[in-house]
Design a protein around this motif. Structure first.
Motif, short mmCIF file in Angstrom:
data_model
loop_
_atom_site.label_atom_id
_atom_site.label_comp_id
_atom_site.label_asym_id
_atom_site.label_seq_id
_atom_site.Cartn_x
_atom_site.Cartn_y
_atom_site.Cartn_z
N ALA A 124 0.82 -1.21 0.00
CA ALA A 124 0.00 0.00 0.00
C ALA A 124 0.86 1.26 0.00
CB ALA A 124 -0.93 -0.01 1.21
N ARG A 125 2.09 1.15 0.43
CA ARG A 125 3.01 2.30 0.43
C ARG A 125 4.01 2.25 -0.73
NH1 ARG A 125 3.12 5.39 5.21
NH2 ARG A 125 1.63 4.63 6.77
N GLY A 126 3.79 1.31 -1.64
CA GLY A 126 4.69 1.21 -2.78
C GLY A 126 6.00 0.54 -2.46
N TRP A 127 6.00 -0.32 -1.44
CA TRP A 127 7.21 -1.01 -1.01
C TRP A 127 7.06 -2.51 -1.19
CZ3 TRP A 127 6.97 1.61 4.46
CH2 TRP A 127 7.31 2.97 4.34
N GLN A 128 8.17 -3.18 -1.49
CA GLN A 128 8.17 -4.64 -1.57
C GLN A 128 9.40 -5.18 -0.84
OE1 GLN A 128 7.69 -6.40 -5.44
NE2 GLN A 128 8.52 -8.36 -4.79
N PRO A 129 9.20 -5.94 0.23
CA PRO A 129 10.34 -6.51 0.94
C PRO A 129 11.08 -7.56 0.10
CG PRO A 129 8.37 -6.54 2.32
CD PRO A 129 7.93 -6.22 0.92
N VAL A 130 12.37 -7.62 0.29
CA VAL A 130 13.23 -8.66 -0.29
C VAL A 130 13.93 -9.34 0.87
CG1 VAL A 130 15.16 -9.16 -1.82
CG2 VAL A 130 13.56 -7.32 -2.40
N VAL A 131 13.80 -10.66 0.96
CA VAL A 131 14.38 -11.38 2.10
C VAL A 131 15.25 -12.53 1.60
CG1 VAL A 131 12.43 -10.81 3.59
CG2 VAL A 131 12.43 -12.97 2.35
N ALA A 132 16.14 -12.95 2.48
CA ALA A 132 16.97 -14.12 2.21
C ALA A 132 17.25 -14.82 3.53
CB ALA A 132 18.29 -13.73 1.53
N PRO A 133 16.66 -15.99 3.76
CA PRO A 133 16.91 -16.72 5.01
C PRO A 133 18.16 -17.58 4.95
CG PRO A 133 15.14 -17.77 3.77
CD PRO A 133 15.61 -16.60 2.96
N GLU A 134 18.82 -17.70 6.10
CA GLU A 134 19.94 -18.63 6.28
C GLU A 134 19.52 -19.61 7.37
OE1 GLU A 134 23.44 -15.26 5.53
OE2 GLU A 134 23.11 -16.10 7.53
N MET A 135 19.57 -20.89 7.06
CA MET A 135 19.03 -21.90 7.98
C MET A 135 20.12 -22.82 8.50
SD MET A 135 15.52 -22.97 6.10
CE MET A 135 15.02 -23.92 7.55
N GLU A 136 20.25 -22.86 9.81
CA GLU A 136 21.18 -23.79 10.45
C GLU A 136 20.41 -24.99 10.99
OE1 GLU A 136 24.09 -20.16 12.00
OE2 GLU A 136 22.75 -21.17 13.40
N PHE A 137 21.02 -26.16 10.92
CA PHE A 137 20.40 -27.35 11.48
C PHE A 137 21.49 -28.36 11.80
CE2 PHE A 137 20.55 -27.92 6.89
CZ PHE A 137 20.96 -29.22 6.71
N TYR A 138 21.14 -29.33 12.62
CA TYR A 138 22.09 -30.38 13.01
C TYR A 138 21.69 -31.71 12.38
CZ TYR A 138 24.61 -27.83 16.69
OH TYR A 138 25.42 -26.95 17.39
#
Length: 445
Positions: A124-138
């Motif tokens: 609505a404000r003319g914005w678009q998020p860009v994300v990048a997740p980093e996932m740790e696991f055992y």
């Protein structure tokens, strides 16, 4: 039925379709249906109470949030989410569904709807998020007794990993068959995994995703967890996404890199034309600092989550920020102006990815619309400062429930329902007696 769904099913000769929704905990709930039945229906019906299931399978006040008559909701397939289930014996597809009421309005307590709501505020404000997740696991040895501590598995050399092999290529190669099959599964399921590294803990791994749309990345993380666990089963080991699975090893995080682009021209709104940081960049940080402690149940959703958040343990204890400072809860990675972003280092990998994305973006959004200013950046170790994050799930739930701003942006009904799930889980946990209590209290008090 959407044409893309029909085409995918024909092209891949699909026999069955997994129709799934993510519940509050991020568990895949749903139905497996024959392809003909799936194609004949526009949606599926499911009890709305499914959304209030705790991680241990109890229902948290569903009468209060969905109605005492236990009504259905309408689950509508998102055509863009259809993928192959690569480990299935016969051709099987999985489709993630959105939850709607019978008037076609989103079900407000659905995690996917919560993320969509936050993204709509940005749009609505003319914005678009860009994300990048980093996932740790055992990777861990298979075990059938939950009272025994978890152990690293045996690799190709016939030995368990001893000590910490941080960033070791050979330690990763010790489990080559597992990672080769996981890579194949990710390609077949369109999961945009970029890099693999060995993290600090014994047999702790990290997978990085390519940056992109927040809802699409949440879908990928949701499906990736299933892929990792399934691959591990096939190689006679387990994989765990617990935030703190082993007493003497570091916890596992899901760090989220985030920036915002303008929908008008695609430019990063965190950078000005001359390459300098914009006021919105600092307001975003200010929002993270103010509101991250209030959304902690979404970023550290279990009792175990708070064991990870301890001093000098590669996890933050506060919401300080700094340039390339990994001791802070908010790190600004080195980058050019187009890639200016911040890294939220608070979330554990045990999160529901939809809710973690919604929470971190909600914090930044509130900072930008309220014009909040951050503290001064940290140049030294943030571990030398006091705790600013809640120390327990119980405290975190109280903080979240007391925030009118979060109720407004996430939805009052969602906040109350989600906190009810967390309270129910905490009550169940609190009934158990731990080995520590038996060891130290049994004969000494």
């Amino acid at each position: 039925m959407h044409e893309h769904l029909q085409q995918f099913i024909r092209e891949h000769n699909i026999h069955e379709v997994e129709c799934v929704i993510p519940d509050m905990t991020g568990v895949a709930r749903g139905k497996i249906v024959p392809k003909d039945l799936f194609l004949a229906e526009e949606s599926m019906k499911m009890s709305k109470a499914v959304l209030t299931i705790t991680v241990n399978g109890e229902f948290a006040e569903f009468e209060r949030f969905v109605g005492a008559n236990d009504p259905d909701m309408v689950c509508v397939p998102d055509a863009s989410s259809i993928r192959l289930v690569p480990w299935a014996i016969e051709p099987v597809a999985v489709v993630i569904h959105d939850c709607e009421d019978f008037d076609s309005q989103p079900v407000g307590i659905s995690p996917r709807a919560v993320l969509r709501k936050v993204l709509a505020l940005y749009a609505a404000r003319g914005w678009q998020p860009v994300v990048a997740p980093e996932m740790e696991f055992y990777l861990i040895r298979q075990n059938s007794n939950p009272h025994e501590p978890l152990r690293p598995p045996t690799g190709r050399a016939g030995r368990s990993e001893v000590g910490r092999q941080s960033f070791s290529i050979d330690a990763v190669n010790d489990f080559d068959p597992f990672f080769q099959e996981l890579s194949t599964f990710c390609q077949q399921a369109r999961l945009n995994v970029e890099t693999l590294i060995h993290e600090v803990g014994a047999c702790q791994m990290e997978i990085n995703f390519a940056h992109g749309n927040a809802l699409e990345l949440a879908d990928q993380v949701f499906l990736f967890k299933r892929a990792v666990r399934e691959t591990a089963y096939r190689h006679n080991i387990f994989a765990t996404f617990m935030a703190k699975p082993m007493e003497d090893e570091p916890g596992s995080a899901m760090h989220i890199h985030q920036s915002i682009v303008s929908t008008a021209d695609g430019q990063n709104i965190f950078s000005a034309a001359d390459g300098s940081a914009t006021p919105l960049f600092f307001h975003h940080i200010g929002g993270m600092q103010k509101y991250l402690p209030l959304v902690m149940p979404m970023l550290a959703p279990y009792v175990n989550s708070y064991r990870r958040l301890s001093r000098h343990a590669a996890a933050p204890i506060n919401v300080r920020w700094g340039y390339d400072n990994r001791t802070c809860g908010i790190r600004i990675p080195p980058s050019g102006p187009n890639a200016r972003r911040l890294e939220n280092r608070v979330p554990g990998v045990d999160v529901n990815p939809y809710l973690a994305m919604a929470a971190t973006l909600a914090c930044g959004y509130l900072g930008m619309v309220q014009g909040l200013s951050p503290s001064e950046p940290m140049a030294d170790s943030a571990y030398d400062l006091d705790f600013e994050l809640p120390r327990s799930l119980e405290d975190a739930v109280v903080l979240m429930q007391d925030s009118p701003e979060l109720a407004e942006i996430l939805g009052e009904q969602f906040v109350q329902a989600f906190c009810a799930v967390k309270e129910k889980e905490f009550e169940t946990f609190n009934r158990g007696i731990t080995a520590w209590e038996r060891e130290h209290l049994q004969l000494h008090v």
